[in-house]
Design a protein around this motif. Structure first.
Motif, PDB file in Angstrom:
ATOM      1  N   ASN B 104     -23.596 -17.913 -14.393  1.00 37.05           N
ATOM      2  CA  ASN B 104     -23.762 -17.986 -15.852  1.00 37.05           C
ATOM      3  C   ASN B 104     -25.111 -18.569 -16.245  1.00 37.05           C
ATOM      4  O   ASN B 104     -25.752 -18.087 -17.166  1.00 37.05           O
ATOM      5  CB  ASN B 104     -22.634 -18.826 -16.457  1.00 37.05           C
ATOM      6  CG  ASN B 104     -21.383 -18.015 -16.571  1.00 37.05           C
ATOM      7  OD1 ASN B 104     -21.354 -17.001 -17.244  1.00 37.05           O
ATOM      8  ND2 ASN B 104     -20.346 -18.430 -15.863  1.00 37.05           N
ATOM      9  N   VAL B 107     -27.665 -15.921 -15.661  1.00 40.13           N
ATOM     10  CA  VAL B 107     -27.604 -14.854 -16.673  1.00 40.13           C
ATOM     11  C   VAL B 107     -28.176 -15.357 -17.993  1.00 40.13           C
ATOM     12  O   VAL B 107     -28.919 -14.648 -18.686  1.00 40.13           O
ATOM     13  CB  VAL B 107     -26.148 -14.372 -16.843  1.00 40.13           C
ATOM     14  CG1 VAL B 107     -26.027 -13.459 -18.052  1.00 40.13           C
ATOM     15  CG2 VAL B 107     -25.682 -13.641 -15.598  1.00 40.13           C
ATOM     16  N   ARG B 108     -27.866 -16.606 -18.322  1.00 42.16           N
ATOM     17  CA  ARG B 108     -28.368 -17.146 -19.591  1.00 42.16           C
ATOM     18  C   ARG B 108     -29.883 -17.311 -19.589  1.00 42.16           C
ATOM     19  O   ARG B 108     -30.504 -17.390 -20.643  1.00 42.16           O
ATOM     20  CB  ARG B 108     -27.697 -18.499 -19.869  1.00 42.16           C
ATOM     21  CG  ARG B 108     -26.263 -18.367 -20.363  1.00 42.16           C
ATOM     22  CD  ARG B 108     -25.641 -19.717 -20.579  1.00 42.16           C
ATOM     23  NE  ARG B 108     -26.357 -20.483 -21.595  1.00 42.16           N
ATOM     24  CZ  ARG B 108     -26.241 -20.281 -22.906  1.00 42.16           C
ATOM     25  NH1 ARG B 108     -25.432 -19.342 -23.342  1.00 42.16           N
ATOM     26  NH2 ARG B 108     -26.906 -21.003 -23.763  1.00 42.16           N
ATOM     27  N   PHE B 110     -31.948 -15.176 -19.066  1.00 43.28           N
ATOM     28  CA  PHE B 110     -32.558 -13.966 -19.632  1.00 43.28           C
ATOM     29  C   PHE B 110     -32.605 -14.020 -21.156  1.00 43.28           C
ATOM     30  O   PHE B 110     -33.181 -13.151 -21.783  1.00 43.28           O
ATOM     31  CB  PHE B 110     -31.782 -12.720 -19.187  1.00 43.28           C
ATOM     32  CG  PHE B 110     -32.112 -12.293 -17.785  1.00 43.28           C
ATOM     33  CD1 PHE B 110     -33.173 -11.441 -17.530  1.00 43.28           C
ATOM     34  CD2 PHE B 110     -31.378 -12.754 -16.709  1.00 43.28           C
ATOM     35  CE1 PHE B 110     -33.482 -11.051 -16.246  1.00 43.28           C
ATOM     36  CE2 PHE B 110     -31.678 -12.373 -15.425  1.00 43.28           C
ATOM     37  CZ  PHE B 110     -32.733 -11.518 -15.186  1.00 43.28           C
TER      38      PHE B 110
END
Lengths: 630, 111
Positions: B104, B107-108, B110
Motif C-alpha cells: 500500500n 502504491v500510494r 504514485f
C-alpha cells in the motif's frame, strides 16, 4: 513484388534516356549487318556448292565415257546398262544413257528405262553434227554433258549424262532456319540488354538529379530526397538508407546541441546525468515551427515513442488531440504566453480490459522570444490520482447509499413509536427490535468502512504475532456451529493432523474467516452444507470455504471483491449485506502476503480459497497440543 | 516460477513467487519488461515471496531499474526481506531502487 513508392519519393523518369536510345540504335545497326552477312555467306555457299557439283558431274561423265567405250567394244550393251544404272543411283544422276546416231538407245541407267539393246550391229550409223556440237551445258540448275565415244571399228555412239548442280532444297532450308534462330536469339538478348541498360541509366540520371538537389539544399530531409524503389532496385534502396542515416545523424547532433544548451553541465546523449533527465516529468521544448527541439526521457516514455524519434517531430503528430493542438499552436505562434493545460488519455499496449489507460496532464508555457525554443511543454502522469479520485467518489456515493437505508428504517420506526405513544406493547417491541437491528447493521457497516478506509489510506497496520491456526479454527467452529444448526445446515471443518503457528494478525485473520464462512452460510439455503477444508502445501496454508448455495455468475466472480458490490441475483435481495466483507477480507489477506480467490458455479455453489504464506512457521502443533491449548 | 499481478487503482503490483535465480530470473526479467511497456512504469515489485536472489536475478533487477532511470524513475520494491536488502546494500546497489515497507505504501507513492 513491387515495392510501394514512399511518399515524396522521386520517381524514375519514364521513356528511354539518350544513352539508352543510342545503345539501342547501335544494336539495331549491328543486327542488320549481321543479317546481311548471313545472307551473303548463304549465297556464296550455294555458289561454291554448285561449282563443285558441276565439276563432279564433268568428271563422272568422262569416267563413264571411258568405261562405256571399253565395255561396248568388248562386251554387250547389257553390262553397260548395269554400270550406268549403278552410276545414276550412286551419283544422283537424272539422265545417263548411250544412244546411236539414229537415236537408238543402247543402254539407259535411269530406273524406268527399257531394257538394253540385245547386241550391236557390225556397222553403226554415223553421229549427226547436231549431236556432236552439244558438248556440255548448265541450265536451270542442271548439268548436261554429251560425249561421243568410239566403239572400236564399228563406229561411234553418244553418252548423255544429266544431274542437278545446286545444293538440295532441304539443306538450304536448314541453313536459313539456323540463321533465323540465331538472329531471333540475338534480338531477344539485345532487347533485354537494352532494357537493363535503360533502367540502370534512368536510375542513375534520377540519382544524379537528387545528388545535385541535396548539394543545393543541405537542409532537405530524407523524405524529400527519397528515390522511388520501383525500377531502381538496389541503387534506390542504398540511396534511401544513406539519406535516412544522414537524417538520424543530423537529428542526434541537434539533440546533443539542445541538451548541451539546456543543461550546461547536463548529460550528453550517451551517458551522464542532467537535472531534466532525472525528472519523472515530461519536458519538451518546441521551436517556432512547432517541432520538438528537445525532449527528456520521461516525455518520450509517456508518449510511447523512442527518444531518438521525438527530436524534430511535430507536436501535431505527438498530440493528435485537436483541443491540445489548438492550445499549443496559440503558444508556438506567439499569440499567447500564458500557461495553459489540458488532460489527455492514452491507451497503452494490450487489448480489451488488459489495455492500460493513462491520463496525462499537459501544460504549455511560452518562452522568451530571443530563445531558440518558443514553448515549454510539460507532461505529468496523473493516472493514479485520477484512479484515486474515481475510487473516492464511488466510495462516497456507495457509502451514502448504504448508510441511508438503515437510517431511513430507523427514522420510520421512531416516527411510528412517537405516533403510537407506546400504548401497544407489541408495536413498541417490534419497532425497538427493528431499530436495534438497524443500528447494529449501521455499526457493522461503519466498522467495515473504517477498516476499508484504513486500508485505502495505508493506515491499517497488521500487528504481527504468533497465530495458532488450530486455536483459530477451534474458535471458528464454536462461532458458527450453532448458527448452522439453526438453519439446519451441515457445517464441517476438515483439518490436517498438524497445523502450523504462523506470523500474522489474529483478530484480522479471524475477521477474514468470519466473513468467508458467514457469507457461505448466509447465501446457502437451509439444509445445505458448508465445508471448511485446510490444506498445507510448501510455504502456504490454503483454506477452502465451500458451500452448495446459490453460486455466483462467472462474470461477477472478481467483482464481488469490489467495495459495495453485491451480485445481481434476485435471490439475495432479501439478504442483508454491505458489500464490504469480501473487499475487506481480500485486503487483509493481501496485507499478510496472501490472497483470496473464488471458483463458483451458479446454482451449484462456491469455493472461496484463502491462501496465507507460511514461510515464517513458528511451530507445528498437533492434536495433542490442540487439546492442551483448549 | 509463478508471477502474479494485481491492480491497485492504476498501479500494477507484480509478485514473483520464488527466488530470482538463473532461468527464473530471465523469465522474471522478460515479464517485467512486458509490464514496464504496458504500464508505462506504473508498477510495484512485491518482493515478499522472494527469499533470495543470485547474480543473474540482481542483474535483471538492475537492468529494469536502469531502463526506468532513462525516464527519471526507479524500480519500486516493497516487502523485501532482510536477505534481499543486505544483498542490495553489500553490492552498493541499494540506492538504485526505491524500497517501501508494504504494497500500500508503495502504491500510494504514485499519488
Amino acid at each position: 513484388m513491387v515495392s510501394p513508392k514512399p511518399a515524396g519519393a522521386v520517381a524514375i523518369r519514364r521513356g528511354p534516356g539518350p544513352v539508352a536510345a543510342a545503345a539501342g540504335l547501335f544494336g539495331l545497326v549491328l543486327l542488320i549487318v549481321v543479317g546481311a552477312c548471313l545472307v551473303w555467306s548463304s549465297a556464296t555457299a550455294q555458289d561454291v556448292a554448285s561449282r563443285a557439283n558441276e565439276e563432279r558431274l564433268r568428271v563422272i561423265t568422262r569416267m563413264l565415257a571411258q568405261n562405256a567405250e571399253s565395255i561396248l567394244t568388248a562386251e554387250s550393251p547389257r553390262t553397260l546398262r548395269t554400270v550406268l544404272s549403278e552410276a545414276a543411283l550412286r551419283y544422283e544422276l537424272t539422265n545417263c544413257r548411250v544412244t546411236l546416231g539414229d537415236g537408238t538407245v543402247v543402254a539407259d541407267g535411269s530406273p524406268h528405262a527399257g531394257p538394253a539393246a540385245a547386241d550391236l550391229a557390225a556397222t553403226l550409223p554415223s553421229i549427226p553434227e547436231s549431236l556432236r556440237d552439244h558438248g556440255e551445258r548448265v541450265e536451270a540448275g542442271a548439268y548436261t554433258g554429251v560425249t561421243v565415244i568410239g566403239i572400236g571399228a564399228r563406229g561411234e555412239a553418244v553418252l548423255e549424262v544429266s544431274g542437278p548442280v545446286g545444293a538440295p532444297l532441304a539443306r538450304a532450308a536448314d541453313l536459313q532456319t539456323g540463321a533465323a534462330l540465331v538472329g531471333g536469339i540475338a534480338i531477344c538478348g539485345l532487347f533485354l540488354s537494352w532494357r537493363s541498360l535503360d533502367r540502370r541509366f534512368r536510375s542513375l540520371t534520377a540519382l544524379r538529379g537528387l545528388v545535385l538537389r541535396a548539394a543545393a539544399t543541405p537542409d532537405a530531409r530524407a523524405e524529400a530526397l527519397r528515390l522511388g524503389v520501383r525500377g531502381a532496385g538496389a541503387i534506390a534502396s542504398a540511396w534511401n538508407t544513406l539519406m535516412t542515416e544522414r537524417d538520424e545523424l543530423r537529428e542526434r547532433a541537434c539533440l546533443k546541441e539542445a541538451i548541451e544548451a539546456l543543461g550546461g553541465g547536463g548529460r550528453s546523449e550517451s551517458g551522464g546525468h542532467s537535472a531534466v533527465d532525472a525528472l519523472w516529468l515530461g519536458v519538451m521544448l518546441l521551436d517556432r515551427e512547432g517541432k520538438v527541439h528537445y525532449a527528456n526521457g520521461a516525455a518520450a516514455a509517456m508518449l510511447s515513442v523512442r527518444r531518438e524519434e521525438v527530436g524534430g517531430a511535430s507536436f501535431t503528430t505527438l498530440f493528435p488531440e485537436a483541443d491540445l493542438q489548438a492550445t499549443i499552436s496559440e503558444v508556438v505562434s506567439g499569440r499567447s504566453r500564458n500557461r495553459a493545460s489540458a488532460e489527455i488519455e492514452r491507451v497503452g499496449a494490450g487489448s480489451g480490459a488488459e489495455a492500460e489507460r493513462s491520463v496525462f496532464r499537459v501544460s504549455v508555457k511560452g518562452l522568451r522570444k530571443e530563445d531558440s525554443a518558443v514553448a515549454l511543454v510539460m507532461i505529468e502522469d496523473v493516472t493514479q490520482q485520477r484512479a484515486a479520485d474515481e475510487a473516492r467518489n464511488a466510495f462516497v456515493a456507495q457509502a451514502t447509499h448504504e448508510l441511508r437505508t438503515p437510517l431511513t428504517n430507523m427514522r420510520l420506526y421512531i416516527e411510528t413509536l412517537v405516533e403510537d405513544t407506546g400504548e401497544d406493547p407489541a408495536v413498541r417491541a417490534k419497532c425497538l427490535n427493528v431499530i436495534g437491528g438497524e443500528s447494529r447493521r449501521l455499526e457493522r457497516i461503519v466498522g467495515d468502512m473504517l477498516s476499508v478506509s484504513e486500508i485505502e489510506a495505508g493506515s491499517l497496520k497488521i500487528h504481527e504475532d504468533d497465530v495458532r491456526l488450530d486455536a483459530v479454527f477451534a474458535d471458528l467452529k464454536a462461532d458458527f456451529s450453532a448458527q448452522a444448526e439453526d438453519r439446519e445446515m451441515t457445517f464441517v471443518l476438515e483439518l490436517p493432523p498438524k497445523l502450523p503457528v504462523i506470523k500474522g494478525d489474529r483478530d484480522k485473520l479471524m475477521l477474514t474467516l468470519h466473513n468467508l464462512v458467514g457469507n457461505a452460510i448466509k447465501y446457502t439455503p437451509p439444509g445445505g452444507a458448508v465445508r471448511v477444508i485446510v490444506r498445507l502445501e510448501a510455504g502456504a496454508v490454503h483454506v477452502d470455504v465451500t458451500d452448495n448455495g446459490i453460486g455466483i455468475r462467472p462474470e461477477e466472480c472478481e467483482k464481488v471483491f469490489e467495495r459495495f458490490y453485491r451480485a445481481k441475483d434476485k435471490r439475495i435481495g432479501s439478504i442483508t449485506g454491505s458489500g464490504l466483507g469480501l473487499a475487506l477480507a481480500r485486503q487483509i489477506a493481501r496485507l499478510h502476503g496472501g490472497d483470496i480467490s473464488v471458483r463458483s458455479e451458479l446454482d451449484k455453489g462456491s469455493t472461496f480459497t484463502l491462501t496465507l504464506p507460511s514461510t515464517d512457521v513458528v511451530a507445528i502443533v498437533g492434536a495433542a497440543d490442540q487439546r492442551k491449548a483448549a | 516460477m509463478e508471477i502474479s499481478e494485481q491492480r491497485q487503482g492504476a498501479v500494477t503490483v507484480v509478485k514473483p513467487g520464488g527466488p530470482l535465480c538463473q532461468a527464473e530470473a530471465e523469465q522474471f526479467a522478460s515479464r517485467l519488461d512486458e509490464v514496464l511497456t504496458r504500464t508505462l512504469g506504473r508498477f510495484v515489485l512485491d518482493a515478499s515471496a522472494i527469499p533470495y536472489v543470485d547474480s543473474v536475478g540482481l542483474e535483471s533487477l538492475l537492468r529494469i531499474t536502469n531502463d526506468l532511470a532513462e525516464s527519471g524513475r526507479s524500480l519500486r520494491v516493497c516487502s523485501a526481506n532482510e536477505t534481499l536488502r543486505e544483498v542490495m546494500d553489500l553490492t552498493g546497489l541499494g540506492d538504485r531502487f526505491e524500497f517501501y515497507e508494504d504494497v500500500n505504501t508503495a502504491v500510494r507513492s504514485f499519488l
